[in-house]
Scaffold this active site. Sequence first.
Site, PDB file in Angstrom:
ATOM      1  N   HIS A   7       0.819  -1.218   0.000  1.00  0.00           N
ATOM      2  CA  HIS A   7       0.000   0.000   0.000  1.00  0.00           C
ATOM      3  C   HIS A   7       0.852   1.266   0.000  1.00  0.00           C
ATOM      4  O   HIS A   7       0.347   2.363  -0.232  1.00  0.00           O
ATOM      5  CB  HIS A   7      -0.986  -0.005   1.180  1.00  0.00           C
ATOM      6  CG  HIS A   7      -0.374   0.148   2.532  1.00  0.00           C
ATOM      7  ND1 HIS A   7      -0.170  -0.915   3.389  1.00  0.00           N
ATOM      8  CD2 HIS A   7       0.070   1.235   3.199  1.00  0.00           C
ATOM      9  CE1 HIS A   7       0.358  -0.490   4.516  1.00  0.00           C
ATOM     10  NE2 HIS A   7       0.507   0.823   4.427  1.00  0.00           N
ATOM     11  N   ASP A  37      -0.127  -7.631   0.721  1.00  0.00           N
ATOM     12  CA  ASP A  37       0.345  -6.275   1.011  1.00  0.00           C
ATOM     13  C   ASP A  37       1.868  -6.234   1.155  1.00  0.00           C
ATOM     14  O   ASP A  37       2.407  -5.624   2.079  1.00  0.00           O
ATOM     15  CB  ASP A  37      -0.326  -5.727   2.277  1.00  0.00           C
ATOM     16  CG  ASP A  37      -0.263  -4.207   2.347  1.00  0.00           C
ATOM     17  OD1 ASP A  37       0.250  -3.589   1.398  1.00  0.00           O
ATOM     18  OD2 ASP A  37      -0.727  -3.641   3.359  1.00  0.00           O
ATOM     19  N   ASN A 113       5.082   3.575  10.355  1.00  0.00           N
ATOM     20  CA  ASN A 113       5.707   2.303  10.708  1.00  0.00           C
ATOM     21  C   ASN A 113       5.468   1.233   9.641  1.00  0.00           C
ATOM     22  O   ASN A 113       6.163   0.215   9.609  1.00  0.00           O
ATOM     23  CB  ASN A 113       5.179   1.768  12.046  1.00  0.00           C
ATOM     24  CG  ASN A 113       5.872   2.373  13.258  1.00  0.00           C
ATOM     25  OD1 ASN A 113       5.264   3.081  14.044  1.00  0.00           O
ATOM     26  ND2 ASN A 113       7.168   2.078  13.407  1.00  0.00           N
ATOM     27  N   SER A 114       4.468   1.454   8.800  1.00  0.00           N
ATOM     28  CA  SER A 114       4.126   0.451   7.793  1.00  0.00           C
ATOM     29  C   SER A 114       5.335   0.086   6.943  1.00  0.00           C
ATOM     30  O   SER A 114       6.084   0.959   6.487  1.00  0.00           O
ATOM     31  CB  SER A 114       3.022   0.967   6.879  1.00  0.00           C
ATOM     32  OG  SER A 114       1.809   1.101   7.571  1.00  0.00           O
TER      33      SER A 114
END
Length: 250
Positions: A7, A37, A113-114
């Site tokens: 994403h 993802d 943080n993703s």
Amino acid sequence: MIVTNAHLARGEESLHTLLPTGRELEGKVVYIDADLDIALVKVASAPTEIELPHLTLADASTVHQGESVIAIGNPGDAMLFSVTKGIVSAVGTFPSAGPGTWIQTDTPINPGNSGGPLLNSRGEVIGINTQKLIKKNVTGIGFALSATDLLEVLHRFYPNSVPLIVKTSTAAPSSPAPTESLDSPANSNASLFAAPEALGTVSISSEPDGAEIFVDDKFHGNTPATLKLPTGSHAVVLKFPGRADWAPHS
């Protein structure tokens, strides 16, 4: 190869890559798994003088509820490469989060943080920080997609990667011994077994190291290892995350 969340990379052909040293590199998005993802980003042309650090991936089977973990990322408007700490709350499938194996953690995870790593106390990557549950009166629930799922994606991207290479050698039976301790580097637990009247020595190694050794369907530690087994025929299988199981040809 750099790993992040899909994403973050979706719709992008390249991403700006900033190293902890302050060096900047151009990264090309080369693979996206939208369902899991996960995105793979290849550094287009890393100068030979730059040493790119890397981390070891740990299979989800090594993750235990209650163990300490840390997350690294660039949350919000905070300092880059920030570290937060927590524990593993749960491990398993969680359809609400999506396909794959998920690691639930109370480690503070915020936007930014993703795509960053969730590490165990040994510095191994056990997951990719991906989601946070945002709900009224609910705090401290974050989710990381397990490194096992990442290994599967890497295996698909590198279908012709070098298979697990195994080398074995045997020696003549040795004198009886009362017990032998089999120490597994994977879990640091020692198990004991009573020795039979005659033993043979089998040395097993693999490339890379760390493959799990199963003899007659029983775990006997990780490669490289030298095992003392009862003389006779045995079924030996080596298992390594992201690789096909290996067994000697009859």
